[in-house]
Write a protein that holds these residues in place. Structure first.
Motif, PDB file in Angstrom:
ATOM      1  N   UNK A 132       0.844  -1.207   0.000  1.00 21.66           N
ATOM      2  CA  UNK A 132       0.000   0.000   0.000  1.00 21.66           C
ATOM      3  C   UNK A 132       0.875   1.252   0.000  1.00 21.66           C
ATOM      4  N   UNK A 164       2.489   1.867  -3.342  1.00 17.83           N
ATOM      5  CA  UNK A 164       1.606   2.482  -4.332  1.00 17.83           C
ATOM      6  C   UNK A 164       1.407   3.973  -4.039  1.00 17.83           C
ATOM      7  N   UNK A 165       1.409   4.308  -2.784  1.00 17.02           N
ATOM      8  CA  UNK A 165       1.299   5.735  -2.455  1.00 17.02           C
ATOM      9  C   UNK A 165       2.517   6.496  -2.957  1.00 17.02           C
ATOM     10  N   UNK A 166       3.664   5.883  -2.845  1.00 14.09           N
ATOM     11  CA  UNK A 166       4.845   6.523  -3.403  1.00 14.09           C
ATOM     12  C   UNK A 166       5.825   7.002  -2.356  1.00 14.09           C
ATOM     13  N   UNK A 204       8.501  12.335  -3.061  1.00 13.79           N
ATOM     14  CA  UNK A 204       7.753  12.668  -4.273  1.00 13.79           C
ATOM     15  C   UNK A 204       6.413  13.299  -3.901  1.00 13.79           C
ATOM     16  N   UNK A 205       5.798  12.769  -2.847  1.00 13.92           N
ATOM     17  CA  UNK A 205       4.520  13.340  -2.402  1.00 13.92           C
ATOM     18  C   UNK A 205       4.736  14.757  -1.881  1.00 13.92           C
ATOM     19  N   UNK A 216       5.233  -1.140 -15.410  1.00 19.08           N
ATOM     20  CA  UNK A 216       5.081   0.037 -14.553  1.00 19.08           C
ATOM     21  C   UNK A 216       6.338   0.382 -13.812  1.00 19.08           C
ATOM     22  N   UNK A 219       6.248   5.780  -8.272  1.00 19.49           N
ATOM     23  CA  UNK A 219       6.527   6.298  -9.594  1.00 19.49           C
ATOM     24  C   UNK A 219       6.720   7.788  -9.534  1.00 19.49           C
ATOM     25  N   UNK A 220       7.107   8.303 -10.654  1.00 15.47           N
ATOM     26  CA  UNK A 220       7.461   9.718 -10.656  1.00 15.47           C
ATOM     27  C   UNK A 220       6.237  10.566 -10.373  1.00 15.47           C
ATOM     28  N   UNK A 221       6.498  11.679  -9.739  1.00 11.08           N
ATOM     29  CA  UNK A 221       5.440  12.644  -9.492  1.00 11.08           C
ATOM     30  C   UNK A 221       5.017  13.249 -10.818  1.00 11.08           C
ATOM     31  N   UNK A 222       3.731  13.352 -10.983  1.00 12.87           N
ATOM     32  CA  UNK A 222       3.225  13.791 -12.277  1.00 12.87           C
ATOM     33  C   UNK A 222       3.398  15.284 -12.482  1.00 12.87           C
ATOM     34  N   UNK A 223       3.557  16.018 -11.432  1.00 14.00           N
ATOM     35  CA  UNK A 223       3.579  17.463 -11.582  1.00 14.00           C
ATOM     36  C   UNK A 223       4.963  18.057 -11.697  1.00 14.00           C
ATOM     37  N   UNK A 265       9.547  17.243 -11.546  1.00 12.71           N
ATOM     38  CA  UNK A 265      10.631  16.298 -11.415  1.00 12.71           C
ATOM     39  C   UNK A 265      10.726  15.815  -9.989  1.00 12.71           C
TER      40      UNK A 265
END
Lengths: 113, 271
Positions: free
Chosen positions: B55, B58-60, B64-65, B123, B137-141, B143
């Protein structure tokens, strides 16, 4: 090409938020449901945790509304709904996106041949 | 470490990465993530540590968050914040989070049996970007800052040169705490120069006699100036400074120049 890694990020920037708006266009969804669905999209490659700040911004912008609701089983859930402002923004994006996509397809050569 | 402790540690690690985020947004984010984890755990009865780690994966990565939170808040990720985050992460992993926990996680995850892998292979980031099972995974917003990942202790720092590590220096060049003699000599010389400068300054002060009349204009109403001392004369009997008060320009930064009793204008002289 170091910029290749930035390409996906650049493409997602500015579009993911409208994917979120579209997810709650017809029915309210709770946060975990939204986050899980977006996290399952491989091409978005968004870790679930990074969606929450986006939800927060959309709510502060007035495009989403949220409310906590008791879950029939388990902890309370935060449900998100689309506001009228958010709906208008989504419609505007759709119109812009079609035009934008067609232009890029034509210039880059990815359109129907 | 219990599952609750693991979640609390993860949330605490994230919180420490958000010192500059407005408190309302920080609390909201932490509450959302806590609710997310609770919801996921509730959906999986009998969840064990491996499931919980899945879990969290998946949150990351908390970094990155945190980067996403700053970017969405319009604060961006500055170099200073990135540095502070790296320091905080290192400090956290050295103090709050016991290395045993991470080694335990590594033992659980490193074998990576297929059943534990929550994501399709497509993935997964490139091998070079898989420092930990929870890197996400990489942050979408934006780098993603390169940093110590969640789940594994940071890479050990490179070994220091022997001469700075406190170990004996090179053979034939033993120095203070392993430093070469040249450095020790330079430090000694610098110390000597400082002592000499302090001595010269003290000598100059001693040669300045307080009884010696001031030569040249004194543009201040210094109570310690020649003449009757304020302590003796009292506030109302402050002597008129030999300098024309009109030439004294009040300086807001200097309270003495704006103090009416210090400048002693007309009314004070008439009494």
């Amino acid at each position: 090409m170091a910029d290749v890694a930035q390409l996906s990020t650049g493409l997602r920037r500015g579009t993911l938020e409208f994917c979120v708006l579209a997810m709650v266009e017809h029915e309210d969804r709770y946060a975990t449901e939204i986050v899980r669905s977006l996290g399952d999209e491989a091409s978005l490659a968004a870790s679930e945790g990074t969606i929450y700040p986006l939800l927060s911004r959309l709510r502060r912008a007035g495009w989403l509304d949220s409310k906590w609701s008791e879950s029939p089983s388990g902890p309370p859930r935060r449900y998100y709904s689309l506001t009228e402002t958010g709906r208008a923004a989504l419609e505007h994006f759709r119109a812009e996106w079609v035009s934008f996509r067609q232009t890029v397809d034509r210039l880059v050569g990815t359109g129907a041949r | 470490m219990s599952l609750d402790d693991l979640v609390a540690t993860w949330l605490r690690e994230l919180e420490q990465l958000l010192p500059d985020l407005p408190v309302v947004q920080r609390r909201e984010l932490l509450r959302d993530l806590e609710a997310h984890i609770a919801s996921e755990r509730d959906d999986r009865p009998g969840l064990d540590e491996t499931g919980l780690l899945e879990i969290l994966e998946r949150l990351g990565d908390p970094q990155a968050i945190a980067a996403a939170a700053y970017e969405e808040a319009g604060l961006g990720q500055t170099e200073g914040r990135a540095f502070a985050a790296a320091v905080l992460t290192a400090a956290t992993e050295l103090t709050t989070i016991s290395p045993a926990r991470w080694s335990g996680r590594a033992v659980v995850i490193t074998p990576a049996p297929p059943v534990l892998d929550p994501k399709p292979e497509a993935w997964r980031p490139p091998a070079a970007e898989q420092p930990s099972p929870c890197s996400g995974r990489a942050y979408v917003g934006g780098s993603r800052p390169g940093s110590a990942p969640f789940g594994l202790p940071p890479a050990p720092p490179p070994p220091l040169p022997p001469r700075w590590s406190g170990a004996p220096g090179k053979p034939g060049k033993p120095g203070l705490a392993g430093m070469p003699w040249g450095v020790v000599a330079a430090i000694g010389a610098a110390f000597f120069v400082v002592v000499m400068l302090v001595g010269c300054a003290g000598t100059m002060l001693l040669h300045t006699s307080p009884a010696e009349p001031a030569s040249g204009p004194v543009a201040t109403a210094d109570p310690y100036a020649p003449g009757p001392q304020p302590a003796e004369a009292g506030v109302d009997e402050l002597p008129i400074d030999p300098v024309d008060p009109a030439t004294v320009v009040p300086d807001p930064a200097d309270p003495e120049t704006v103090d009416p009793t210090a400048v002693a204008p007309g009314p004070a002289t008439t009494e």
